[in-house]
Design an enzyme around this catalytic site. Structure first.
Site, PDB file in Angstrom:
ATOM      1  N   ASN A 128      46.596   1.899  27.815  1.00  0.00           N
ATOM      2  CA  ASN A 128      45.776   1.246  26.517  1.00  0.00           C
ATOM      3  C   ASN A 128      45.849  -0.216  26.672  1.00  0.00           C
ATOM      4  OD1 ASN A 128      45.656   3.882  25.568  1.00  0.00           O
ATOM      5  ND2 ASN A 128      47.800   3.762  24.516  1.00  0.00           N
ATOM      6  N   HIS A 158      51.987  -1.150  30.601  1.00  0.00           N
ATOM      7  CA  HIS A 158      52.529   0.084  30.679  1.00  0.00           C
ATOM      8  C   HIS A 158      51.426   1.143  30.883  1.00  0.00           C
ATOM      9  CE1 HIS A 158      51.912  -0.522  26.656  1.00  0.00           C
ATOM     10  NE2 HIS A 158      51.835   0.818  26.543  1.00  0.00           N
TER      11      HIS A 158
HETATM   12  P1  AMP Z   1      50.656   1.935  23.727  1.00  0.00           P
HETATM   13  O1  AMP Z   1      50.192   2.043  22.435  1.00  0.00           O
HETATM   14  O2  AMP Z   1      49.929   2.109  24.926  1.00  0.00           O
HETATM   15  O3  AMP Z   1      51.157   0.149  23.498  1.00  0.00           O
HETATM   16  O4  AMP Z   1      52.154   2.337  24.038  1.00  0.00           O
HETATM   17  C1  AMP Z   1      53.323   2.077  23.531  1.00  0.00           C
HETATM   18  C2  AMP Z   1      54.445   3.316  23.777  1.00  0.00           C
HETATM   19  O5  AMP Z   1      55.587   2.839  23.721  1.00  0.00           O
HETATM   20  C3  AMP Z   1      54.272   4.192  22.691  1.00  0.00           C
HETATM   21  O6  AMP Z   1      54.004   5.550  23.103  1.00  0.00           O
HETATM   22  C4  AMP Z   1      55.864   4.259  22.096  1.00  0.00           C
HETATM   23  O7  AMP Z   1      56.040   5.593  21.648  1.00  0.00           O
HETATM   24  C5  AMP Z   1      56.599   3.536  23.192  1.00  0.00           C
HETATM   25  N1  AMP Z   1      57.768   2.925  22.808  1.00  0.00           N
HETATM   26  C6  AMP Z   1      57.960   1.981  21.845  1.00  0.00           C
HETATM   27  N2  AMP Z   1      59.324   1.620  21.891  1.00  0.00           N
HETATM   28  C7  AMP Z   1      59.701   2.243  22.785  1.00  0.00           C
HETATM   29  C8  AMP Z   1      60.979   2.448  23.420  1.00  0.00           C
HETATM   30  N3  AMP Z   1      62.399   1.787  22.916  1.00  0.00           N
HETATM   31  N4  AMP Z   1      61.540   3.391  24.077  1.00  0.00           N
HETATM   32  C9  AMP Z   1      60.590   4.218  24.737  1.00  0.00           C
HETATM   33  N5  AMP Z   1      59.175   4.230  24.373  1.00  0.00           N
HETATM   34  C10 AMP Z   1      58.981   3.252  23.433  1.00  0.00           C
END
Ligand code: AMP
Ligand code: ZN
Length: 113
Positions: free
Chosen positions: A86, A99
């Protein structure tokens, strides 16, 4: 980078369920899984998004991409998987550290929402 949650995960200031790690990248389970397997793969170096890649990040990104198939194999995703990035506002990027989402163990749908 201060105040970046994924930098803190890379630095072990915040715990994560790590599935793979080396000097350059780390992969860990997403906190809110959208599939039975939902792993995030990140460079340890802070890069805000795919749009912020520099020309000299090529080697790092190639390394990250080549590790994904190994991680998928370790997670038994032999039937396939989806890799998602994303990027930016329209891409609904919420964490501003590059990511890739690796999703598997269910049949995906298309088009994505
Ligand atoms: P995006 O919307 O592509 O920026 O995805 C961010 C992702 O990070 C989401 O799927 C969240 O659930 C995940 N996320 C946020 N904080 C954490 C964390 N501390 N550990 C693991 N995943 C996380
Ligand atoms: Zn960061």
């Amino acid at each position: 980078m201060a105040d970046c949650i994924f930098c803190k995960i890379a630095d072990k200031d915040i715990p994560s369920k790590t599935v793979y790690e080396d000097d350059e990248i780390i992969a860990f389970h997403d906190l809110e899984p959208q599939a039975p397997v939902h792993v995030l793969i990140i460079p340890k170096k802070h890069i805000a998004s795919l749009d912020d890649l520099a020309d000299d990040d090529g080697e790092l990104i190639a390394h990250l991409m080549l590790k994904i198939k190994e991680i998928a194999k370790d997670l038994n995703l032999e039937k396939g998987y989806r890799l998602v990035n994303n990027c930016g506002e329209d891409g609904l990027q919420t964490v501003k550290h590059l990511h890739f989402h690796l999703l598997g163990k269910r049949k995906m749908t298309w088009p994505p929402g």
